[in-house]
Design a protein around this motif. Structure first.
Motif, PDB file in Angstrom:
ATOM      1  N   SER A  10       0.840  -1.187   0.000  1.00 30.70           N
ATOM      2  CA  SER A  10       0.000   0.000   0.000  1.00 30.70           C
ATOM      3  C   SER A  10       0.878   1.240   0.000  1.00 30.70           C
ATOM      4  O   SER A  10       2.097   1.158   0.092  1.00 30.70           O
ATOM      5  CB  SER A  10      -0.949  -0.010   1.192  1.00 30.70           C
ATOM      6  N   ALA A  11       0.215   2.398  -0.104  1.00 30.52           N
ATOM      7  CA  ALA A  11       0.976   3.635  -0.218  1.00 30.52           C
ATOM      8  C   ALA A  11       1.419   4.136   1.149  1.00 30.52           C
ATOM      9  O   ALA A  11       2.445   4.766   1.288  1.00 30.52           O
ATOM     10  CB  ALA A  11       0.123   4.695  -0.916  1.00 30.52           C
ATOM     11  N   HIS A  12       0.628   3.827   2.165  1.00 33.40           N
ATOM     12  CA  HIS A  12       0.909   4.368   3.496  1.00 33.40           C
ATOM     13  C   HIS A  12       0.833   3.248   4.523  1.00 33.40           C
ATOM     14  O   HIS A  12      -0.002   2.356   4.417  1.00 33.40           O
ATOM     15  CB  HIS A  12      -0.109   5.476   3.810  1.00 33.40           C
ATOM     16  N   SER A  30     -10.266  -1.810   1.319  1.00 29.32           N
ATOM     17  CA  SER A  30      -9.138  -1.227   0.603  1.00 29.32           C
ATOM     18  C   SER A  30      -8.374  -0.309   1.545  1.00 29.32           C
ATOM     19  O   SER A  30      -8.879   0.091   2.598  1.00 29.32           O
ATOM     20  CB  SER A  30      -9.637  -0.423  -0.591  1.00 29.32           C
ATOM     21  N   GLU A  31      -7.155   0.036   1.111  1.00 24.66           N
ATOM     22  CA  GLU A  31      -6.362   0.943   1.939  1.00 24.66           C
ATOM     23  C   GLU A  31      -7.043   2.305   2.065  1.00 24.66           C
ATOM     24  O   GLU A  31      -7.117   2.877   3.153  1.00 24.66           O
ATOM     25  CB  GLU A  31      -4.975   1.129   1.306  1.00 24.66           C
ATOM     26  N   PRO A 143       3.503  -2.951   4.855  1.00 23.26           N
ATOM     27  CA  PRO A 143       2.706  -2.569   3.692  1.00 23.26           C
ATOM     28  C   PRO A 143       3.440  -1.684   2.690  1.00 23.26           C
ATOM     29  O   PRO A 143       2.985  -1.531   1.556  1.00 23.26           O
ATOM     30  CB  PRO A 143       1.513  -1.824   4.278  1.00 23.26           C
ATOM     31  N   ILE A 144       4.554  -1.090   3.088  1.00 24.23           N
ATOM     32  CA  ILE A 144       5.304  -0.237   2.174  1.00 24.23           C
ATOM     33  C   ILE A 144       6.037  -1.078   1.125  1.00 24.23           C
ATOM     34  O   ILE A 144       6.352  -0.608   0.045  1.00 24.23           O
ATOM     35  CB  ILE A 144       6.327   0.592   2.982  1.00 24.23           C
ATOM     36  N   PHE A 145       6.292  -2.360   1.461  1.00 21.86           N
ATOM     37  CA  PHE A 145       7.105  -3.193   0.590  1.00 21.86           C
ATOM     38  C   PHE A 145       6.252  -4.117  -0.282  1.00 21.86           C
ATOM     39  O   PHE A 145       5.150  -4.501   0.103  1.00 21.86           O
ATOM     40  CB  PHE A 145       8.096  -4.022   1.422  1.00 21.86           C
ATOM     41  N   GLU A 146       6.828  -4.464  -1.424  1.00 23.62           N
ATOM     42  CA  GLU A 146       6.087  -5.305  -2.363  1.00 23.62           C
ATOM     43  C   GLU A 146       5.836  -6.699  -1.809  1.00 23.62           C
ATOM     44  O   GLU A 146       4.808  -7.300  -2.053  1.00 23.62           O
ATOM     45  CB  GLU A 146       6.855  -5.400  -3.687  1.00 23.62           C
ATOM     46  N   GLU A 147       6.840  -7.234  -1.093  1.00 23.35           N
ATOM     47  CA  GLU A 147       6.740  -8.599  -0.567  1.00 23.35           C
ATOM     48  C   GLU A 147       6.878  -8.570   0.957  1.00 23.35           C
ATOM     49  O   GLU A 147       7.325  -7.582   1.517  1.00 23.35           O
ATOM     50  CB  GLU A 147       7.882  -9.463  -1.134  1.00 23.35           C
ATOM     51  N   THR A 148       6.551  -9.705   1.593  1.00 22.13           N
ATOM     52  CA  THR A 148       6.802  -9.796   3.028  1.00 22.13           C
ATOM     53  C   THR A 148       8.315  -9.809   3.263  1.00 22.13           C
ATOM     54  O   THR A 148       9.086 -10.158   2.382  1.00 22.13           O
ATOM     55  CB  THR A 148       6.185 -11.074   3.633  1.00 22.13           C
TER      56      THR A 148
END
Lengths: 334, 148
Positions: A10-12, A30-31, A143-148
């Protein structure tokens, strides 16, 4: 270990954490919706609170506020704990993970080794979800990152007990119990009105629309009062608070505009879709401010005139915000 | 912001491809990956440059016998005496004393443990400073998602 936890970028950070936790517990969210129902949008300029030794400018409510407000409005039972003792804090986290519960945590970015070095400042309001433990490492849905990501135990401990402004004190939070049914329209309506209230009629001059005007007035005084170097540092700091990772861009105005579109559908209110467009324009204005501020910081624009221009851009932002939230209030209130 | 205006300017993405909110042709919001934006890069590099300049001054002060090496290690972790005191558990007035070279020189390894433990370095390393500050985090190529 929580194999079924669905990580979404997510974005934030905090609205992403909230959306991912609620979705995990059976409320697809949704975020933008989490941000909106959490009444996340805000503005305050608080010169006497320092972040990295510079005055705090914030475009959102305080850390933890979005999760707390969103869950409260939706009637979700949550638990939140802070700790004095790091060991106790770690044991509590492990117990929750053993019980199969994903756990939200507030952390200090400076201590998180998986963050890009360029972003590692002392900022203690970063939220993430711990979803499992593998040996001496925690599995984290940030949530800032594409993957865990994986984070060593010792580092997470330091991050959870980061010191200074907004110290997290090991804070953990999680969903305990979901209600039988949700009244989403009511939650959306209430949350919109809350943001309108805080932006338009908080009795403090540092907050909301008045806060933006106040910052604009202060800004013009900086060059004479602080000298060039400090002035530019402060200006750069505002851009970082407005644009840096985890803001969703433009000080959250775009993410709020996305929420207003969803809200328009939830409430069957076309006016909100229209106001979403106004909110997008507002976000664009904030970006213009960041662009000009960056040019000043880089020395590509003369100081004196630019500060008048920056201030007038801020006043314009403030006026637009006032119009937006006044119309929003009358569109939602019946 | 329109979808096609989502900045892809590279810079300080640091392996972190962010997502931005932007509108499509029909004015509908969607999430679009962003690879860095100029103003943000300016603000970030300004912050790192500031730290670097402070460190250059402190290294000179340490060499001139005006500051202790602890001052260098403190500032290189973006701390001030108050924050270092909170992290190390050493009272602030004592931290401030330890920033004086004469006082610092007399401290035993044991007395330095709160600091060395916090910074993850040995007492020996704590007593030395490099001849110049480390370079700021590198700006990376926008095409690669290389996590640190």
């Amino acid at each position: 270990m929580n194999p079924e936890f669905h990580h979404r970028q997510s974005a934030h950070c905090e609205s992403g954490v909230t959306a991912n936790l609620l979705s995990h517990h059976g409320l697809p969210c949704s975020e933008a919706m989490a941000f909106g129902v959490g009444a996340g949008l805000f503005f305050a300029y608080v010169p006497f609170i320092k972040l990295n030794f510079l005055p705090l400018t914030t475009y959102r409510i305080g850390p933890g506020g979005i999760f707390k407000k969103a869950t409260k409005r939706l009637g979700i039972t949550v638990r939140q704990q802070t700790f004095r003792n790091p060991e106790e804090a770690e044991n509590a986290l492990d117990r929750l993970l053993d019980a199969g519960r994903p756990v939200g945590a507030q952390t200090g970015v400076f201590w998180l080794p998986y963050f890009p070095p360029a972003y590692r400042f002392h900022f203690n309001g970063h939220n993430l979800v711990v979803i499992g433990k593998e040996g001496d490492e925690y599995l984290i849905s940030d949530p800032i990152f594409e993957e865990t990501v994986l984070c060593p135990k010792a580092d997470l401990r330091k991050a959870r007990f980061a010191k200074g402004a907004l110290a997290p004190k090991g804070k953990l939070y999680y969903v305990e119990c979901m209600p039988e049914q949700f009244d989403l329209p009511k939650a959306v309506e209430g949350a919109i009105l809350e943001v309108c209230r805080s932006m338009l009629s908080t009795p403090l001059p540092l907050v909301g629309v008045r806060g933006i005007h106040y910052l604009a007035r202060q800004l013009t005084k900086w060059p004479d009062k602080l000298g060039d170097r400090k002035t530019l540092l402060r200006l750069g700091h505002i851009i970082r608070m407005q644009e840096e990772i985890g803001t969703g861009g433009a000080g959250f105005r775009f993410i709020y505009a996305a929420f207003l579109q969803e809200a328009a559908e939830v409430l069957g209110n076309d006016k909100l879709f229209e106001l979403s467009g106004v909110c997008t324009e507002l976000g664009d204005l904030w970006r213009d401010f960041a662009l000009l501020a960056a040019r000043v910081c880089k020395g590509r624009a003369a100081m004196g005139d630019s500060f008048q221009e920056l201030a007038s851009l801020l006043h314009t932002c403030a006026t637009h915000e006032e119009t937006l939230f006044t119309e929003l209030r009358s569109a939602v209130a019946r | 912001m329109r979808k096609e205006d989502v900045p892809q300017e590279g810079g300080w993405t640091g392996g972190c491809r962010e997502v931005n909110y932007a509108v499509d042709d029909r004015g509908r919001y969607l999430l679009e990956p962003s690879l860095g934006w100029g103003p943000k890069n300016v603000a970030l590099s300004q912050a790192w440059e500031e730290i670097r300049e402070q460190l250059i001054v402190i290294i000179a002060e340490v060499k001139a016998g005006k500051s202790s090496p602890l001052a260098y290690h403190m500032v290189s972790r973006q701390m001030d005496p108050s924050l270092l005191s909170q992290y190390s558990g050493v009272a602030r007035w004592r931290v401030k004393r330890h920033l004086k070279p004469t006082v610092f020189a007399k401290l035993s390894d044991e007395a330095l443990t709160p600091y060395s433990g916090l910074f993850g370095i040995s007492a020996g390393e704590l007593r030395t400073v490099p001849s110049e500050p480390p370079p700021p985090p590198a700006e990376d190529a926008p095409s690669e998602g290389d996590a640190p």
